[in-house]
Enzyme design. Structure first.
Site, short mmCIF file in Angstrom:
data_model
loop_
_atom_site.label_atom_id
_atom_site.label_comp_id
_atom_site.label_asym_id
_atom_site.label_seq_id
_atom_site.Cartn_x
_atom_site.Cartn_y
_atom_site.Cartn_z
N LYS A 8 23.63 36.01 30.35
CA LYS A 8 24.58 35.04 29.33
C LYS A 8 24.14 33.71 29.28
O LYS A 8 24.29 33.21 28.12
CB LYS A 8 26.00 35.14 30.15
CG LYS A 8 26.53 36.54 30.55
CD LYS A 8 27.71 36.51 31.20
CE LYS A 8 27.78 35.71 32.65
NZ LYS A 8 27.09 36.50 33.58
N ARG A 83 37.32 35.97 33.20
CA ARG A 83 36.58 36.84 34.09
C ARG A 83 37.66 37.72 34.74
O ARG A 83 37.23 38.44 35.74
CB ARG A 83 35.96 36.15 35.33
CG ARG A 83 34.43 36.05 35.18
CD ARG A 83 34.08 35.09 36.24
NE ARG A 83 32.64 35.43 36.91
CZ ARG A 83 31.64 34.81 36.53
NH1 ARG A 83 31.61 33.78 35.50
NH2 ARG A 83 30.54 35.01 37.03
N ARG A 122 15.40 34.29 39.85
CA ARG A 122 15.79 33.05 39.10
C ARG A 122 15.62 31.81 40.08
O ARG A 122 15.98 31.85 41.08
CB ARG A 122 17.13 33.16 38.91
CG ARG A 122 17.84 32.01 38.01
CD ARG A 122 19.21 32.29 37.63
NE ARG A 122 20.14 32.94 38.59
CZ ARG A 122 21.07 33.14 37.90
NH1 ARG A 122 21.58 33.14 36.88
NH2 ARG A 122 22.31 33.85 38.94
N ARG A 157 19.62 29.28 43.59
CA ARG A 157 21.12 28.99 43.71
C ARG A 157 21.43 29.74 45.02
O ARG A 157 20.80 30.57 45.40
CB ARG A 157 21.93 29.69 42.63
CG ARG A 157 22.17 28.79 41.34
CD ARG A 157 22.55 29.37 40.24
NE ARG A 157 23.71 30.39 40.51
CZ ARG A 157 24.24 31.27 39.43
NH1 ARG A 157 24.03 31.06 38.29
NH2 ARG A 157 25.18 31.93 39.63
N ARG A 168 28.84 39.90 44.11
CA ARG A 168 29.16 39.38 42.87
C ARG A 168 29.37 40.60 42.05
O ARG A 168 30.16 40.56 41.24
CB ARG A 168 28.33 38.34 42.32
CG ARG A 168 28.33 36.92 43.10
CD ARG A 168 27.12 36.02 42.96
NE ARG A 168 26.74 35.77 41.57
CZ ARG A 168 25.66 35.55 41.23
NH1 ARG A 168 24.56 35.07 41.99
NH2 ARG A 168 25.30 35.03 40.02
P1 AP5 Z 1 21.04 34.21 33.38
O1 AP5 Z 1 20.58 33.91 31.82
O2 AP5 Z 1 21.01 33.09 34.33
O3 AP5 Z 1 21.98 35.21 33.57
P2 AP5 Z 1 23.65 34.75 33.46
O4 AP5 Z 1 24.25 36.33 33.18
O5 AP5 Z 1 23.84 33.69 32.96
O6 AP5 Z 1 23.80 35.21 35.15
P3 AP5 Z 1 24.76 34.07 36.23
O7 AP5 Z 1 24.18 34.65 37.51
O8 AP5 Z 1 24.71 32.61 36.02
O9 AP5 Z 1 26.21 34.63 36.13
P4 AP5 Z 1 27.34 34.72 36.91
O10 AP5 Z 1 28.23 35.15 36.10
O11 AP5 Z 1 27.25 35.44 38.12
O12 AP5 Z 1 27.30 33.13 37.45
P5 AP5 Z 1 28.16 31.95 36.91
O13 AP5 Z 1 27.26 30.90 36.83
O14 AP5 Z 1 28.87 32.20 35.84
O15 AP5 Z 1 19.48 35.02 33.79
C1 AP5 Z 1 19.46 35.33 35.09
C2 AP5 Z 1 17.85 35.56 35.43
O16 AP5 Z 1 17.23 36.71 34.58
C3 AP5 Z 1 17.11 34.16 34.85
O17 AP5 Z 1 16.02 34.21 35.86
C4 AP5 Z 1 16.51 34.32 33.76
O18 AP5 Z 1 15.27 33.84 33.34
C5 AP5 Z 1 16.39 35.83 33.61
N1 AP5 Z 1 16.46 36.70 32.19
C6 AP5 Z 1 17.49 36.27 31.49
N2 AP5 Z 1 17.43 37.15 30.32
C7 AP5 Z 1 16.27 37.96 30.53
C8 AP5 Z 1 15.92 39.07 29.88
N3 AP5 Z 1 16.22 39.33 28.65
N4 AP5 Z 1 14.65 39.52 30.27
C9 AP5 Z 1 14.11 39.39 31.47
N5 AP5 Z 1 14.71 38.14 32.45
C10 AP5 Z 1 15.78 37.53 31.83
O19 AP5 Z 1 29.29 32.04 38.20
C11 AP5 Z 1 28.84 31.73 39.67
C12 AP5 Z 1 29.97 31.69 40.40
O20 AP5 Z 1 30.84 30.75 39.95
C13 AP5 Z 1 30.98 32.94 40.32
O21 AP5 Z 1 30.35 33.97 41.19
C14 AP5 Z 1 32.21 32.60 40.77
O22 AP5 Z 1 32.27 32.17 42.25
C15 AP5 Z 1 32.37 31.08 39.97
N6 AP5 Z 1 32.98 31.38 38.80
C16 AP5 Z 1 32.12 31.05 37.50
N7 AP5 Z 1 33.14 31.20 36.48
C17 AP5 Z 1 34.15 31.78 37.23
C18 AP5 Z 1 35.50 32.17 36.54
N8 AP5 Z 1 35.88 32.24 35.07
N9 AP5 Z 1 36.42 32.59 37.27
C19 AP5 Z 1 36.38 32.52 38.77
N10 AP5 Z 1 35.12 32.15 39.15
C20 AP5 Z 1 34.18 31.83 38.54
#
Ligand code: AP5
Length: 216
Positions: A8, A83, A122, A157, A168
């Site tokens: 994402k 979410r 990552r 992270r 997660r």
């Molecule tokens: P990346 O692009 O970073 O993936 P992502 O989907 O953004 O993953 P996240 O882990 O950031 O999502 P998340 O939803 O768990 O975390 P968030 O920060 O929102 O890609 C991942 C890896 O793959 C990278 O190394 C990248 O280079 C690689 N990659 C990407 N595309 C690729 C491809 N096509 N091929 C190969 N490799 C690839 O949330 C973190 C925490 O915050 C949550 O657990 C929760 O505690 C809290 N939080 C956030 N939002 C909320 C909410 N709305 N409500 C409640 N709690 C929340």
């Protein structure tokens, strides 16, 4: 929408350049609040470290503040929000309040074994926040940012340890995945196979979005 590690953030970064509108990532906003030691950050940290969702009140508070910033007036890309159903309903109300509408919801589908592998590799730059996929080399050399002048070492992270990633994914299945049906019923959902090279996923994403009617 998409599971942790489905890409994402990577794709949202690419859309910023293409469409000239900001990415609003609740994960990034929460990590920044934690790093700055704000009240929201202090309350969010434990949930984030253990892979649970942060309480809706905090998330909705930071989204409300962010949507009010001037750069969001022309549109925005929500990344990792909403979410759960409470957040989705609150978003609808907020958008109605500012006279905006959701144009499209994109769901990234990637097998969980691929996700575990991606997340374990990552790393991000502590200065420019750019995300890389760069596991440490066998020689033990720490990977470094090639975008910043002084090449700082990349960091992992705290919630990217495998056990936390699995938690997660469970939370995603239980709380977030059901939103796909919610948005499908509204005719907004576009599902993309996101298990492909980054450039191919961008092409699929842009193709899906190009079928979306321009806002009135
Ligand atoms: P990346 O692009 O970073 O993936 P992502 O989907 O953004 O993953 P996240 O882990 O950031 O999502 P998340 O939803 O768990 O975390 P968030 O920060 O929102 O890609 C991942 C890896 O793959 C990278 O190394 C990248 O280079 C690689 N990659 C990407 N595309 C690729 C491809 N096509 N091929 C190969 N490799 C690839 O949330 C973190 C925490 O915050 C949550 O657990 C929760 O505690 C809290 N939080 C956030 N939002 C909320 C909410 N709305 N409500 C409640 N709690 C929340």
């Amino acid at each position: 929408m998409g599971a942790p590690g489905s890409g994402k953030g990577t794709q949202a970064q690419r859309l910023i350049q293409r469409f000239g509108i900001p990415q609003i990532s609740t994960g990034d906003l929460l990590r920044s609040a934690v790093a700055r030691g704000t009240d929201y950050g202090k309350r969010a940290k434990a949930a984030m470290d253990s892979g649970q969702l942060v309480v809706d009140e905090i998330v909705l508070g930071i989204i409300r503040e962010r949507l009010a910033e001037p750069d969001a007036a022309r549109g925005f890309i929500l990344d990792g929000f909403p979410r759960n159903i409470v957040q989705a309903q609150a978003l609808q109300k907020m958008l109605t309040g500012i006279g905006a509408a959701l144009d499209a919801v994109v769901l990234f589908e990637v097998d969980y074994d691929v996700i575990i592998k991606r997340i374990s590799g990552r790393r991000s730059c502590p200065q420019c926040a750019r995300v890389f996929n760069a596991p440490s080399s066998a020689s033990g050399d720490v990977p470094r940012c090639d975008q910043c002048a002084d090449h700082p070492p990349l960091v992992q992270r705290p919630d990217d340890q495998e056990a936390t990633v699995r938690r997660r994914l469970e939370v995603y299945e239980r709380e977030t995945r059901p939103l796909a049906q919610f948005y499908e019923q509204q005719g907004l959902l576009h599902t993309i196979d996101a298990d492909a090279p980054v450039e191919d996923v961008t092409e699929r994403l842009v193709a899906a979005l190009s079928s979306v009617p321009a806002p009135a």
